[in-house]
Motif scaffolding. Structure first.
Motif, short mmCIF file in Angstrom:
data_model
loop_
_atom_site.label_atom_id
_atom_site.label_comp_id
_atom_site.label_asym_id
_atom_site.label_seq_id
_atom_site.Cartn_x
_atom_site.Cartn_y
_atom_site.Cartn_z
N ARG A 310 0.81 -1.21 0.14
CA ARG A 310 -0.07 -0.11 0.07
C ARG A 310 0.95 1.34 0.03
O ARG A 310 1.72 1.24 0.72
CB ARG A 310 -1.00 -0.10 1.04
N LYS A 353 4.54 0.26 -2.71
CA LYS A 353 4.44 -0.28 -1.33
C LYS A 353 5.10 0.63 -0.32
O LYS A 353 5.78 1.40 -0.42
CB LYS A 353 5.11 -1.68 -1.49
N ASP A 402 -2.66 -5.87 3.97
CA ASP A 402 -1.90 -5.55 2.87
C ASP A 402 -0.27 -5.83 3.58
O ASP A 402 0.56 -5.54 3.02
CB ASP A 402 -2.05 -4.16 2.76
#
Length: 493
Positions: A310, A353, A402
């Motif tokens: 994320r 990320k 995530d």
């Protein structure tokens, strides 16, 4: 001196700096480092494509226009490195989500605080005025907060804030929310307000940014500078004993039995291990013994780092959240959680990320006892990670699913890789009583009855930090040059 040779124990920033300045001034230096990498505590490591950074959050001296930048130029640390200057130092959120942002721009901070608490106008304006005065100072590598006390412009500031802790300052605020926020920023007993004032002054001048690449890249750049100057560094070389002959340091013996000799020995290693193990506790006097027996260290940390699929660049880079329901980490009840992400450094995570970190104070003995049963030790680490993940999930919905990487470092991790006493991450804890003071007024830089031996680094300079470590190595070579009747010289890159 026979051949101007110096052995340096420890390849952290203080040891590397002593090596660099030693080479600049004609000394033949060799660094012996117990780990396989440079930097000591200033390091990072990788898991599943994510980089866990164990050190740099901000670095004083990143503004090329400031005098404090000079030392990093001499050490070759920031050449061609991109610097990130954040808008805020950190943010605080109460349990209802109300936010206070500790902005680095002092005008913006003053406006924000007055909007939150008009009733505290006098305290707010006085604080911001002091930060502006400190911000206008330009400290060279040969000066520091201690020497600034002598300047007329700083005398009144030290009279007002010199013995004030952050908790003392928070108590002066009338607004409950603002008071709570300030109490959490440096939640350590007797942390000096002057330390925070100077930090915000540097931030305001964009002289305390973050170098892209992080801690290990920073350390490797100084290692390169050292080697380019002809210095030699030996890795996986743990020093067991410092050799003493006729009352003077003559060399070292490694754990594998090898012995190396030199005219002088500088220890940039852990202070306790140096004094009580490498030297068998033979060169002490009561005052120094009392320091090690009674003085407080920076509490060891449990560091939970997560790699998440994320992009968190829309989140505050460092946020402290007050929790409606306390959590337990390593046996301690926590009413706040710090959530820090490194979305501003693209080198630490794959594109799209993020790396997220939460740190908690802990105790060495707690983890040492757990380690007697490896299964319990691993279970406690796993529980800490699960607790952090579930807590952040309540702050950032969908976060848990995530998570792709989990890393938990404990005080024993710090001890294993650096040798740091009790797993402390910055040596002696800075307080209003010891700020700007080296141990016993400089006593521990040398030891009674032992010639040609010196100590540098965070165990002789309370407060820790990378500039302090670098300056400690620099000042020691400057001192040695004076002993030898040489002019201390430096070059920059």
């Amino acid at each position: 001196m026979a051949d101007n040779s110096i052995i340096i124990i420890g390849g952290g920033i203080a040891g590397l700096a002593a090596g660099v300045y030693g080479q600049m001034n004609g000394y033949k230096t060799r660094i012996f480092e117990m780990h396989s990498l440079p930097g000591g505590l200033c390091t990072s490591w990788q898991r599943k494509g994510f980089t866990i950074d164990g050190c740099i959050h901000w670095l004083v001296g990143t503004n090329p226009k400031s005098s404090s930048h000079v030392m990093w130029e001499e050490l070759g640390a920031l050449k061609d490195v991109e610097i990130v200057n954040h808008e805020e130092f950190m943010s605080f959120y109460d349990s209802d989500g109300k936010a206070f942002h500790l902005y680095n721009d002092i005008d913006r901070l003053e406006k924000h605080m007055l909007e939150l608490s008009p009733v505290d106008v006098k305290v707010i304006k006085e604080l911001c005025s002091v930060i502006r005065k400190v911000s206008a100072l330009d400290m060279s590598p040969d000066s520091g907060p201690g020497s600034l006390k002598k300047t007329i412009s700083m005398m009144t500031i030290y009279m007002k804030f010199g013995k004030m802790s952050v908790a003392d300052f928070a108590a002066k605020l009338k607004d409950p929310f603002l008071k709570e926020a300030w109490q959490t920023f440096f939640d350590m007993p007797d942390f000096p307000m002057m330390g925070l004032i100077f930090t915000l002054g540097w931030m305001n001048q964009k002289d305390a940014g973050y170098p892209i690449g992080g801690s290990l890249a920073f350390s490797k750049s100084i290692e390169k500078r050292y080697k380019d100057l002809g210095g030699e560094i030996l890795y996986n070389a743990r020093v067991e004993k410092i050799l003493v002959e006729d009352g003077q340091a003559a060399g070292i013996r490694l754990t594998d039995g090898q012995e190396f000799r030199a005219d002088r020995v500088i220890s940039a290693a852990d202070g306790f291990n140096t004094i009580y193990k490498m030297l068998d506790g033979k060169f002490l006097e009561p005052e120094l013994q009392e320091y090690y027996r009674k003085s407080e260290i920076f509490e060891p940390l449990v560091m939970v780092t997560l790699g998440v699929n994320r992009d968190l660049s829309d989140q505050p880079h460092t946020a402290i959240h007050s929790l409606k329901t306390p959590i337990t980490i390593a046996g301690n009840e926590e009413t706040y959680i710090q959530v820090k992400h490194y979305g501003y450094d693209p080198t630490l995570a794959p594109k799209g990320k993020s790396v997220v970190m939460s740190m908690f104070s802990s105790t060495y003995d707690y983890w040492k006892k757990l380690a007697e049963d490896p299964e319990r030790y691993d279970a406690e680490k796993k529980q800490a990670a699960l607790t952090v993940i579930s807590t952040i999930e309540k702050i950032i919905p969908g976060f848990e699913k995530d998570v792709e990487m989990v890393d938990v470092a404990t005080p024993l991790t710090t001890e294993r890789y650096t040798g740091n006493w009790q797993g402390s991450f910055e040596g002696w804890r800075i307080t209003t009583k010891n700020m700007n003071k080296s141990i016993s007024g400089g006593l521990a830089h040398t030891l009674p009855g032992l010639k040609n031996f010196y100590m540098v680094g965070q165990w002789v300079e309370p407060g820790g930090g990378l500039p302090t470590a670098g300056m400690s190595g620099r000042n020691m070579i400057k001192r040695i040059c004076k002993e030898d009747g040489k002019t201390f010289t430096t070059t920059r890159v």
